[in-house]
Motif scaffolding. Structure first.
Motif, short mmCIF file in Angstrom:
data_model
loop_
_atom_site.label_atom_id
_atom_site.label_comp_id
_atom_site.label_asym_id
_atom_site.label_seq_id
_atom_site.Cartn_x
_atom_site.Cartn_y
_atom_site.Cartn_z
N LEU A 99 0.84 -1.21 0.00
CA LEU A 99 0.00 0.00 0.00
C LEU A 99 0.87 1.25 0.00
N ILE A 100 1.89 1.26 0.87
CA ILE A 100 2.72 2.47 0.98
C ILE A 100 3.45 2.73 -0.33
N ALA A 101 4.03 1.66 -0.91
CA ALA A 101 4.79 1.83 -2.15
C ALA A 101 3.89 2.36 -3.26
N LEU A 102 2.70 1.77 -3.37
CA LEU A 102 1.78 2.16 -4.44
C LEU A 102 1.30 3.59 -4.24
N TRP A 103 0.91 3.88 -3.01
CA TRP A 103 0.39 5.21 -2.66
C TRP A 103 1.45 6.27 -2.94
N LEU A 104 2.66 6.01 -2.41
CA LEU A 104 3.76 6.97 -2.56
C LEU A 104 4.07 7.21 -4.04
#
Lengths: 339, 418
Positions: free
Chosen positions: B286-291
């Protein structure tokens, strides 16, 4: 991925009419090459070597089929497929045969409309862990993070196993074996699960294979085998009996070294004579040359030779024959008679 | 005798359909329409026919069967015995989550970068140019994979937190754990919670959350009322009563009291077994995609904002400065409100792009609608056509909803012409 699946779906829709009824055998002969679906890279089973040549156990089978049909073991176009694209590739006619450690299941056979021509490796799903975790059984994995390739039967087995044993886990879905390896080695997951043969193959490529262990539990039956499309029985027969020829050859002691000698003149074993085409018309019944099995066996050797060369105990992968021994040695390999 | 005769009576001849300019365009349009419909009908029939020949008739019945696979990030209750339909819904919520988070951060970063790129400070303006050009000109998939690789390789595994002298420790007074499996942050817990209410038996919503939202919105409304009353007093007497302390109290106090009544406390993550337990787990995927999606889209938003600001004539800034406004007030009161009219329409397409780009989630194993419905479900059921059509329909609906909401906003911001 979305795009390729969609294109695949369109190809199914567009080409299917042309494919379903047509004779694959004639297509392959006319084309002069066999399109064989393999994995994107799994050491021992199908992987491109340093020179870009495809190597491995499944690749050896593709070459045997090409040799049987076209008389040339190098007339193969290898098409790398992922767990997700493999069935679309086969259904759409992009490949003629899929030899990519694919598990034979009811729904793939019946609902997805494929024909599994046999089993070339009896496998089961296992777990690999770093030894420092100190886990000795899969039942101790409560709460663990598990790396898993998506689009495979392992995904469903895993869910079933943890549910039945009433323990929890955190799945980390991953697209290819290489990515799984990266995450597992970085410690982003505690456990990597796939077929036990795949685990052994993956572990062999690690820098320190000794730091990792495969747990004793095998949680599923995974009969891996080559498959073709439903509805073209002639082509299915060709692939099925090529596989059987390799298995029977081991049983009767026909190897790549002595096959030329044995085929030059009829021997005193009628089964060997029929297999090698010095007696009877078995090849013609398949629509192939009489010596199709000779070509298939000389391509990479019989089943046992392929096994020993690619994944056997003397290779880095080091798999024992186990269930994959001939029935005469207590294994499950049993070719129907050539007559 | 007269030489004048009436013009011959107008009689319609078939050839006029082509040679008479009055009818010609209509004729050709009808022919084109019929040809298009025939082509489309042929395509549909051909597909259905071919699928039937393969023995695969189009059917959505598989959606009711048990899915059999697990999904790690679930916003609603789900286990592997639930149906494919519910699995798709879990994926849809994950898509919406990353889309909403992404749109918000992309807008915030984009506006800041866009304004700063026009800054008089040479260094800041150039730095922002570098940022925009870097993110705009590399495919977003690369950024997603890079972000994931950095998170996995750069952060410690949970095992590094173990032992008497661990290699890593939790940050911020032992409340946040940064690991290569994700970030664990404290979660809000209520010791005297009100429970959940079930909607159609499909999903549950916490009553605590609803109560807090209602009270908070209510107190903001009260605060606004106090403000308007102060305006009225100022209009009438010319003296503005000091209300900021009452207004702050009106916003904060009711919510704080409610939290106290509900027994609010934080649940901290702690290392138990293989992983951290407790707390809220924001997965790496989630963090990688969001960022990556936010930073990538923010570069485009920055350019849109810059274009919008440059579209307002310099005279406006000068006039505002002549009135004695400070530069940040010029930006927020004069320039941005006018620039918004130029900014909003292209901003809509950026929101749509971000939402659609979120389908790259499978690259990092984020289980969005593409990963569940068009990924695992497609694979386990072999229903390519049905799942992909359904997936496309879902993206279409999401995009149309975003468009229409933004269009309403656009209408309200448009210059009112009389």
């Amino acid at each position: 991925m979305k795009k390729s699946v969609f294109l695949g779906a369109l190809t199914v829709a567009g080409l299917a009419a042309g494919v379903a009824g047509a004779a694959t055998l004639d297509d392959v002969k006319a084309r002069g090459t066999l399109n064989c679906g393999v994995s994107t890279g799994l050491t021992g089973f199908s992987y491109p070597d340093a020179n870009g040549e495809w190597q491995g156990f499944d690749v050896g089978f593709c070459r045997a089929v090409a040799a049987a049909v076209l008389g040339d073991a190098s007339a193969v176009e290898f098409v790398p497929t992922t767990g997700k694209t493999r069935f679309t590739a086969l259904a759409s006619g992009e490949i003629d045969v899929l030899a990519r450690n694919t598990t034979w299941t009811f729904s793939r056979d019946v609902d997805l409309k494929f024909t599994f021509v046999g089993v070339n490796y009896y496998d089961g799903q296992g777990f690999m862990i770093p030894k420092e975790l100190g886990v000795s059984s899969a039942k101790e994995l409560d709460g663990a993070t598990v790396c898993i390739q998506t689009g495979t039967t392992t995904e469903l087995n895993l869910a079933d196993y943890f549910r039945v044993n009433n323990i929890s886990y955190e799945p980390v879905p991953i697209e290819t074996n290489a990515e799984a390896q990266q995450q597992f080695l970085a410690g982003a997951c505690d456990v990597y699960t796939t077929d036990a043969s795949g685990l052994a193959a993956t572990r062999a490529t690690f820098e320190n294979p000794g730091d990792y262990a495969v747990l004793p539990e095998i949680i599923s039956k995974e009969p891996l085998g080559p498959l073709v499309r439903h509805g073209d029985d002639e082509w299915g027969d060709v692939v099925r009996w090529t596989l059987n020829a390799l298995i029977a050859a081991e049983e009767y002691g026909v190897t790549s070294a002595n096959v030329a000698d044995l085929a030059s003149a009829p021997t005193d074993n009628p089964e060997v004579n029929r297999l090698l085409g010095t007696e009877g018309e078995l090849g013609a019944m398949l629509g192939l040359e009489a010596d199709f099995a000779v070509d298939a066996i000389s391509a990479g050797g019989n089943y046992g030779e392929l096994f020993e060369k690619n994944i056997g105990e003397n290779t880095p992968i080091g798999l024992a024959r186990g269930l994959n021994a001939q029935y005469t040695d207590g294994g499950l390999l049993y070719s129907p008679p050539f007559r | 005798m007269t030489t004048l005769t009436d013009p011959p009576a107008e009689s319609f001849k078939l050839s006029m359909l082509v040679y008479d300019t009055r009818y010609r365009s209509i004729t050709f349009q009808i022919i084109a329409l019929i040809a298009f419909l025939l082509f489309f009908g042929w395509l549909t029939l051909n597909t259905v026919q071919n699928l039937n020949d393969l023995g695969k008739e189009v059917s959505f019945g598989f959606l009711g069967n048990p899915a059999g696979y697990d999904i790690n990030q679930r916003l609603i209750e789900y286990d592997n015995q639930d149906t494919h339909l519910r699995a798709a819904f879990v994926g849809l919520l994950n898509t919406l989550l990353v889309a909403v988070l992404g749109c918000i951060t992309a807008t915030v970063i984009g506006v800041i970068v866009g304004v700063l790129r026009l800054s008089g400070n040479w260094l800041i303006a150039r730095l922002m140019t570098v940022y925009v050009e870097m993110f705009r000109n590399v495919p977003v998939l690369m950024w997603i994979i890079l972000a994931m690789a950095v998170l996995i390789e750069g952060l410690p595994a949970p095992s590094a937190f173990r032992g008497d002298d661990p290699d890593s420790t939790m940050k911020l007074f032992d409340s946040v754990a940064l690991t290569n499996r994700g970030v664990y942050i404290p979660e809000p817990l209520f010791s005297r919670g009100l429970g959940d209410i079930s909607f159609f038996g499909a999903f549950d919503i916490s009553v605590d959350l609803i109560a807090i939202l209602v009270v908070f919105i209510g107190s903001i409304w009260v605060s606004k009322r106090i403000g308007r009353k102060a305006d009225a007093t100022q209009e009438a007497t010319g003296v503005r009563p000091t209300t900021w302390h009452i207004r702050t109290a009106a916003v904060i106090l009711p919510t704080v009291i409610l939290l106290g009544i509900l027994g609010f406390h934080l649940g901290y993550p702690e290392l138990r077994g293989f992983n951290f337990q407790g707390g809220t787990h924001m997965r790496n995927s989630l963090i990688a995609l969001w960022l990556a999606l936010s930073l990538y889209t923010a570069a485009f938003v920055a350019e849109i904002v810059r274009a919008g600001i440059l579209a307002i004539s310099a005279g406006q800034t000068e006039a505002a400065a002549a009135l004695g406004l400070r530069s940040n007030r010029i930006m927020s009161l004069v320039i941005l409100p006018q620039a918004l009219r130029v900014i909003i329409p292209p901003l809509i397409s950026q929101y749509l792009n971000l939402t659609k780009n979120s389908s790259l989630a499978i690259a990092v194993g984020y289980m969005d609608i593409t990963g569940t419905l068009m990924g695992i479900t497609l694979n386990q059921t072999g229903r390519e056509l049905e799942t992909v059509l359904l997936g496309m329909a879902i993206y279409l609906v999401i995009s149309l909803i975003i468009s229409s909401v933004m269009n309403v906003y656009n209408e309200r911001k448009k210059l009112v012409e009389r």
